[in-house]
Design a protein around this motif. Sequence first.
Motif, PDB file in Angstrom:
ATOM      1  N   UNK A  82      29.925   9.523  10.355  1.00  0.00           N
ATOM      2  CA  UNK A  82      29.619  10.405   9.222  1.00  0.00           C
ATOM      3  C   UNK A  82      29.935   9.714   7.900  1.00  0.00           C
ATOM      4  N   UNK A  83      31.093   9.075   7.822  1.00  0.00           N
ATOM      5  CA  UNK A  83      31.457   8.355   6.594  1.00  0.00           C
ATOM      6  C   UNK A  83      30.444   7.256   6.296  1.00  0.00           C
ATOM      7  N   UNK A  84      30.030   6.521   7.311  1.00  0.00           N
ATOM      8  CA  UNK A  84      29.060   5.439   7.119  1.00  0.00           C
ATOM      9  C   UNK A  84      27.722   5.980   6.628  1.00  0.00           C
ATOM     10  N   UNK A  85      27.278   7.098   7.213  1.00  0.00           N
ATOM     11  CA  UNK A  85      26.008   7.695   6.797  1.00  0.00           C
ATOM     12  C   UNK A  85      26.091   8.199   5.361  1.00  0.00           C
ATOM     13  N   UNK A  86      27.208   8.835   5.015  1.00  0.00           N
ATOM     14  CA  UNK A  86      27.379   9.330   3.645  1.00  0.00           C
ATOM     15  C   UNK A  86      27.316   8.191   2.631  1.00  0.00           C
ATOM     16  N   UNK A  87      27.935   7.066   2.977  1.00  0.00           N
ATOM     17  CA  UNK A  87      27.906   5.901   2.079  1.00  0.00           C
ATOM     18  C   UNK A  87      26.481   5.375   1.951  1.00  0.00           C
ATOM     19  N   UNK A  88      25.762   5.317   3.061  1.00  0.00           N
ATOM     20  CA  UNK A  88      24.365   4.865   3.021  1.00  0.00           C
ATOM     21  C   UNK A  88      23.512   5.788   2.142  1.00  0.00           C
ATOM     22  N   UNK A 126      41.605  -0.976  -1.605  1.00  0.00           N
ATOM     23  CA  UNK A 126      40.674  -1.471  -2.626  1.00  0.00           C
ATOM     24  C   UNK A 126      40.819  -2.963  -2.895  1.00  0.00           C
ATOM     25  N   UNK A 127      41.224  -3.710  -1.873  1.00  0.00           N
ATOM     26  CA  UNK A 127      41.215  -5.173  -1.989  1.00  0.00           C
ATOM     27  C   UNK A 127      39.822  -5.656  -1.625  1.00  0.00           C
ATOM     28  N   UNK A 176      41.492   8.577   2.030  1.00  0.00           N
ATOM     29  CA  UNK A 176      41.768   7.170   1.754  1.00  0.00           C
ATOM     30  C   UNK A 176      40.749   6.250   2.417  1.00  0.00           C
ATOM     31  N   UNK A 177      40.511   6.480   3.702  1.00  0.00           N
ATOM     32  CA  UNK A 177      39.609   5.583   4.420  1.00  0.00           C
ATOM     33  C   UNK A 177      38.179   5.721   3.905  1.00  0.00           C
ATOM     34  N   UNK A 186      33.919   3.223   1.071  1.00  0.00           N
ATOM     35  CA  UNK A 186      32.796   3.439   0.153  1.00  0.00           C
ATOM     36  C   UNK A 186      32.801   2.404  -0.966  1.00  0.00           C
ATOM     37  N   UNK A 187      34.002   1.900  -1.311  1.00  0.00           N
ATOM     38  CA  UNK A 187      34.097   0.896  -2.375  1.00  0.00           C
ATOM     39  C   UNK A 187      33.877  -0.517  -1.850  1.00  0.00           C
TER      40      UNK A 187
END
Length: 824
Positions: free
Chosen positions: A20-26, A282-283, A449-450, A455-456
């Motif tokens: 879900x996180x990956x799809x949202x970022x896409x 955020x590195x 956080x993840x 996403x960044x």
Amino acid sequence: MYKRKQSRIMYLCAFGLPVLISILICICRGVYPFGRNCILHIDMYHQYEPFFTEFLDKLRNGSSLMYSYRLGLGSDFISLFAYYLASPLNWLVVLCPSSFVIEFMTVLIILKIGLCGLTFAVYVFWHFKKTDVSVVVFAAFYALSGYMAAYSWNIMWLDNLALAPLAVLGLERLVKEKKCGLYCVSLAAAILSNFYMAIMLCIFLAIWFFVVSLEEIKGVRAFVSAFGRFLLYSLLAGGMGSIVIFPAAVILGYSGSSGISFTKTVEWYFDLISMLARHCIHVKEYTGRDHWPNLYCGAAVVLFFTLYLCNKNISRKKKMTRVVFILFFWAGFANNYLDFIWHGLHFPDSLPGRQAFLYVFLLLSMAYEAYQNRDGNTVVHIGLGVLATAVFLGTAVKVVSVGLVTGSAMALTFLFTCGYGIFLILQKLGTARIKVLAGDMLAVLAIFEVLWNFSAMGFTTLSRDNYTKNWESVQNLLEQVAAEEDEKFYRTEEMERLTKNDAAIYGYNSSTIFSSLMNIGVSRFYRKVGMEGGKNFYSYSGATPLTSAMLSVKYLISQNPYEEGPLRRLVAEDGQNYIYQNLYTLPIGFMTDVSLEADWDAKKGVPVANLNRLANVLGAEKNMLTPFSGTVEAGDEKTSISVKEDGYLYGTYTDTSVTNLTVTNGQRVRKFTKCNHGYILDFGWCKAKDVVEITNNSGVSNFKVQVYRLDMEAFLSAFEKLNAQTMELDVFEDTRIEGHIDVKKAGNLLLSIPKEDGFSVYVDGKKVECKSFMESLMMIPLTEGKHKIELCYMTPGLKAGAAVSVFCLAVFVGICFFKRKKNL
């Protein structure tokens, strides 16, 4: 029943949350079909998309999976498959339309990210017997770690990330319960999916065996028995992977990665604080050559590491073995000797710390154990963990190089750690309701956080339209050319290529490749004649008419309508792209004198002299490339060439710090990239009074070009010598070539095919030994008279590897059957 239902929900969430996180970022980044972007990045852009396309084409058309002439002058495809495409999921590409291979890979990446979360959850469930929401959270940190953010595009590695937790769990069950199935199957699957990454997994498992043995086994006899099981099933798993290992090992022997060169000097790449600072949120992901590993797996890593060490419910022996293992990982990231060992007795050429996913797995499993045993920690321990984080970050601010890890990344890491510390304290001291609420807030904070970090840092995007804009045009033009072409084999090249593997995308035979399994001998040959070559690539860039003819390059694709001249003519165009025919092209096989290589005596680093000497040996009375006699005005950014008479002009340069050049001549514009590779520049057909301008786009001052003019008489003299006796093809297939030739003068039949094991050569029905020309191309000695030539190809090592794999699989199945029957 309730616990089983709970575990299923947990598995679903552990898989679904990273997906879900990956799809949202896409979606947010406009990845197609949600926009006009795609996540092609680095090798995904240059290698995987072309290789997947070639794989799809072979599956669709039923052509051989053993060899391909669309990858360089010719490449073994089984070994390339083993190195880049062996994931079982990749076979699903056959269901994908060829125009959506990019999207197929995108879906695969997201699916494999989800599988990483799922398998981590499986490990936690069976190792710790837990099914709460914290499993899902820690699984998300594994699936969306800094390692994944840096290397998610490297689709061939991801299977091992997903299989690693299963292999570790299988090893633990093998040692503790004598159950062999999960360990042997998961390790074999990892080796078959990508044998290179499996090397690191095998090193980890070998160490983990001793870790588990120290913790669980008592007595020498029990240890010997466990070690015997570990050795047996490890060998069986490796044997089952032999079908891909054997061919890849043979072909890698021809590559720039062949041989083992162990350094004699001990080197430490960086200090410990600077390295560990890469745990911060955020590195920026790192893929360069300075060895920095991608370690992020949660901002609270120092906090949980402290809690693990202080936890009274975790045995000292367990702490000791895992801490030693962590220290070994740290040394492995920073020390050149251990770095060499971890990466399969080679130093990685960029993409450092490839074993870091195993470190992330180990650290997260320790953090999870600390969290689940939080009753063994006090509030003081939590405060100590927050303080340890503050001290570490404070030290890092002073030590870490500016820009490597930013101050804002360290500040964010501390803020998140403080948040986790507060909620952990509330879980310790609050009422029952507050404890539940604090646990929920911990989960929410971790998921936030993840999501924020990935996403960044994850999924670099670029324009899909720019990548695909020429696909339809070029393929239509190639079909037009093929419809009118009588020859059974010829090669095509591009003047403005998208990648060095464009031939696989468009479906034409090539003389260019970028692959870790590329034949290094061909690359060295290219460089001697002024063409582009390196450790893992060789390219048509820098070709002159003679080398182009020898490589059977008959057609050139260009976006430029001004490329006609005495050497080529326009044969197809649509206003977007243009295809030109080279008027002087040799077939795939042609006769040369026996003494050609010795007489030529090509030397490294002097391509123009080598080309002139080659033309002279072939009968040219004058040099083929002569110094330009016109006016050349050199400036810091622009060089102007005033042409006095019609002719083809070429240029060389010694300053390889320049990467990009633009050459204009009236309306004709040519752009040269990767000039730091040092190849000959083709300025094209120039007429008297033309002014050719070379613009240096790299900002290098005093850039100088040595200009040469092609002597057509010398070129034609050399060409006619090679064209006098050529092989005519009767059959041309990926793994079978038949032809005939009438030899007027005994010599060697030179084939523009790399000389590698796998080819069986027959002359008039009798098998003969094939020689090597310039340690690169195939050469067959022939006597005077008419001859029938036949070449058959079989991937070297495939039969032996398949036999070993089948044998080991049979042994494993037999053992499992015997065990099951015995238990019954």
